[in-house]
Design an enzyme around this catalytic site. Sequence first.
Site, PDB file in Angstrom:
ATOM      1  N   GLU A  61     -28.187  -3.610 -38.047  1.00 36.90           N
ATOM      2  CA  GLU A  61     -28.663  -2.678 -39.069  1.00 36.90           C
ATOM      3  C   GLU A  61     -28.670  -3.319 -40.465  1.00 36.90           C
ATOM      4  O   GLU A  61     -27.659  -3.880 -40.908  1.00 36.90           O
ATOM      5  CB  GLU A  61     -27.771  -1.425 -39.060  1.00 36.90           C
ATOM      6  CG  GLU A  61     -28.100  -0.401 -40.131  1.00 36.90           C
ATOM      7  CD  GLU A  61     -29.540   0.093 -40.085  1.00 36.90           C
ATOM      8  OE1 GLU A  61     -30.033   0.384 -38.988  1.00 36.90           O
ATOM      9  OE2 GLU A  61     -30.174   0.170 -41.155  1.00 36.90           O
TER      10      GLU A  61
ATOM     11  N   THR B  68     -35.811   1.172 -38.867  1.00 40.25           N
ATOM     12  CA  THR B  68     -35.318   0.649 -37.581  1.00 40.25           C
ATOM     13  C   THR B  68     -36.338   0.877 -36.472  1.00 40.25           C
ATOM     14  O   THR B  68     -36.592   0.000 -35.644  1.00 40.25           O
ATOM     15  CB  THR B  68     -34.003   1.342 -37.161  1.00 40.25           C
ATOM     16  OG1 THR B  68     -33.103   1.320 -38.248  1.00 40.25           O
ATOM     17  CG2 THR B  68     -33.370   0.644 -35.967  1.00 40.25           C
TER      18      THR B  68
ATOM     19  N   HIS C 176     -25.249   0.520 -42.736  1.00 43.81           N
ATOM     20  CA  HIS C 176     -26.392   1.329 -43.171  1.00 43.81           C
ATOM     21  C   HIS C 176     -26.123   1.842 -44.576  1.00 43.81           C
ATOM     22  O   HIS C 176     -24.985   2.148 -44.913  1.00 43.81           O
ATOM     23  CB  HIS C 176     -26.583   2.511 -42.210  1.00 43.81           C
ATOM     24  CG  HIS C 176     -27.916   3.186 -42.356  1.00 43.81           C
ATOM     25  ND1 HIS C 176     -28.213   4.004 -43.433  1.00 43.81           N
ATOM     26  CD2 HIS C 176     -29.023   3.151 -41.589  1.00 43.81           C
ATOM     27  CE1 HIS C 176     -29.446   4.434 -43.304  1.00 43.81           C
ATOM     28  NE2 HIS C 176     -29.969   3.931 -42.196  1.00 43.81           N
TER      29      HIS C 176
ATOM     30  N   ASP D 115     -32.813  -5.739 -38.541  1.00 44.48           N
ATOM     31  CA  ASP D 115     -33.964  -4.838 -38.341  1.00 44.48           C
ATOM     32  C   ASP D 115     -34.890  -4.780 -39.558  1.00 44.48           C
ATOM     33  O   ASP D 115     -36.105  -4.739 -39.419  1.00 44.48           O
ATOM     34  CB  ASP D 115     -33.528  -3.438 -37.887  1.00 44.48           C
ATOM     35  CG  ASP D 115     -32.602  -2.710 -38.855  1.00 44.48           C
ATOM     36  OD1 ASP D 115     -32.170  -3.317 -39.854  1.00 44.48           O
ATOM     37  OD2 ASP D 115     -32.311  -1.527 -38.596  1.00 44.48           O
ATOM     38  N   HIS D 116     -34.312  -4.776 -40.762  1.00 39.99           N
ATOM     39  CA  HIS D 116     -35.120  -4.671 -41.990  1.00 39.99           C
ATOM     40  C   HIS D 116     -34.200  -4.916 -43.170  1.00 39.99           C
ATOM     41  O   HIS D 116     -33.004  -5.091 -42.987  1.00 39.99           O
ATOM     42  CB  HIS D 116     -35.773  -3.286 -42.096  1.00 39.99           C
ATOM     43  CG  HIS D 116     -34.803  -2.160 -41.880  1.00 39.99           C
ATOM     44  ND1 HIS D 116     -33.881  -1.789 -42.817  1.00 39.99           N
ATOM     45  CD2 HIS D 116     -34.575  -1.373 -40.800  1.00 39.99           C
ATOM     46  CE1 HIS D 116     -33.147  -0.803 -42.353  1.00 39.99           C
ATOM     47  NE2 HIS D 116     -33.524  -0.535 -41.106  1.00 39.99           N
TER      48      HIS D 116
HETATM   49  C1  GP9 Z   1     -30.674   5.649 -37.055  1.00 40.85           C
HETATM   50  C2  GP9 Z   1     -30.507   4.210 -37.343  1.00 40.85           C
HETATM   51  C3  GP9 Z   1     -30.828   3.901 -38.760  1.00 40.85           C
HETATM   52  O1  GP9 Z   1     -30.516   5.984 -35.750  1.00 40.85           O
HETATM   53  O2  GP9 Z   1     -31.249   3.456 -36.474  1.00 40.85           O
HETATM   54  O3  GP9 Z   1     -32.159   4.050 -39.008  1.00 40.85           O
HETATM   55  P1  GP9 Z   1     -32.838   3.510 -40.322  1.00 40.85           P
HETATM   56  O4  GP9 Z   1     -32.548   4.480 -41.411  1.00 40.85           O
HETATM   57  O5  GP9 Z   1     -32.267   2.172 -40.627  1.00 40.85           O
HETATM   58  O6  GP9 Z   1     -34.265   3.447 -39.965  1.00 40.85           O
HETATM   59 MN    MN Z   2     -32.127   0.315 -39.746  1.00 44.20          MN
END
Ligand code: GP9
Ligand code: MN
Length: 626
Positions: free
Chosen positions: A251, A295, A410, A469-470
């Site tokens: 994340e 994500t 996150h 992921d980003h």
């Molecule tokens: C939520 C998690 C975070 O289930 O994958 O999502 P994001 O906000 O990073 O897209």
């Molecule tokens: Mn994410």
Amino acid sequence: MQLNNRKTPLFIIATILFGIKTYIVYRFMFDLSIDNPLQEFILLINPIASAYLVFAISVWFQPRKQRKFLRWAALTGTLIIYFNLLFYRNFTDFITIPVLFQGNNAADLSSSISTLIHWPDLLLFLDVLVIWYLSKPSFNMHVEFSKSSKLAATAVTFLLLAGNVTLAEMERPMLFVRTFDREYLVKNIGLFNYHIYDSTMQTKTKAQRVFADGSEISEVEGYMDKDVQPDKKSELFGAAKGRNVIFISLESFQNFVLDSKINGKETTPFLNDLKESSDTFWFKNFYHQTAQGKTSDSEFLIENSMYPLGRGAVYFTNAQNEYHSLPEMLNENDYYTSVFHANNRSFWNRDVMYDNIGYDHFYDENAFEETPQNKIGWGLEDKAFFNQSIPYLKKLDQPFYSKFITLTNHFPFEMPQNQAHVDKFDSGSETLNQYFQTVRYTDEAVESFFNKLKREGLYENSIIILMGDHYGISEFHNKAMGKFLGKEVNGYEHVQLQRVPFMIHIPGYDKGEVQENIAGQIDVKPTLLHLLGIENKGDLGFGQDLFRKDRKGFIALRDGSVVGDQYVYTDSQCFDRKTGKLVSDDQEDQCKPLTEKANKELDYSDSIIYGDLLRFYEFNQIDNNG
Ligand code: GP9
Ligand code: MN
């Protein structure tokens, strides 16, 4: 004009108050870049024009209705601005209709929301109070108009609208055809007109599926055959044949934390070692290509080797499309496919999408035990998440493909200080300061997961892929980021910051190396299939095996930036990729071939998704003996 001059009409007062408020929000609360005096002028004019467009409608109503209309219009307009502001603080972006309808997600954002709401925000409602107060009948404001005044007021509406659109087109030609990005739209036509534009686009999107037919797919197929050849093999074809795949989606993990130190302590000691291991291929120039779907966009990219949409999350907007996904192809090759993620199953519409693209099982939050002791930020902390996953993993039929999506790192990057093993960074951004601590935590969680995999005998026969992921730190924190990097974050640095970790760890392989070539999430699917020795002949994907020598030479980011072997294009500027030097301020020059290729590919990908074109395509049966 026949307007009564004794008193200024109430709708004009409302327009001025609301318009000035909106301008202040645009100018000082959103982080809109203003590059020239024309942009500055448009930004000043459009809030007044937009407010006028709405409030002037009221002249056609009876006085009582007119007052009511003005009050509610001011309140509704303010709420729209405010919701956009909250959204912007989190995503540095504006709300789009598809995102707005993700009601379930909004509920889950509650842990971030307290960080996003600031008390001074209440001042945003000041003009609404004043308008509400002035519209009391006892104030006797000017609310009655002659026919000619009404017509004149409406004529002014059209003049303002035409003027605004003309100025916007002058400032940014093709704005309405190409969209560019939401910031340009908001800057040029204002938030309200942007929302109207966005809804129109959404309707168009829906219509596109209805009108699409099979003929378009053959053009895409031709492009694939000639320019992409996703099935072309490299030397590593089959290097991990038959192994389990453990895919770890990290994340909000960006490359800049790798090898970083805070007060002399490494932020990511485990990943630092792992990337240098002889069993690891580390792609140091690997870019995320996600857009608003965050994500879920990264998941979409690796599952389909297609681009997420420029607006909305494809996991929501097109979850019912026909796809030829990675889990589906792995299933056909006797893999058991599953996802582990300790969040509710409807977030990002995952339950619907996972089902559609063929995952055998989704271990969602119900599969895990969350207590007040093991919860950090958004939910179950990563260490507990991995620990609790092990018993499930042990029971899976092999070979398996299991995707793990971490959560602790996150936004807003909360970390109980007694669990923080590295200091906070010291900058003006608490978000960035805390980020290092949550990143460090996830690094430790991954390390202990590796140890458990080894202990449980799940390590040797697996291939472990780690991918960020980003981005986690948005442009909003560029100043603080500049302090960390020791240089200003210009367009080039911004693109460089979109690099995320990507490591392929093949235990016992021993021929791993650091890879310098440009790479992106679009390439993960063909790369993985090839490593597993799975033929993907006839698959329609835009990515290429990362081990191939003759790659396309560009990575398209969804914000319009393009990274090429030699140049980096972003925001109308072209940079030398190696030196970061500005080559030209005009995309017509060196970067033009890059942007043309990238746009063509993005357009193809969008048309497949909007038109649901894969429903017209006959995929070859996969031959596992290649
Ligand atoms: C939520 C998690 C975070 O289930 O994958 O999502 P994001 O906000 O990073 O897209
Ligand atoms: Mn994410």
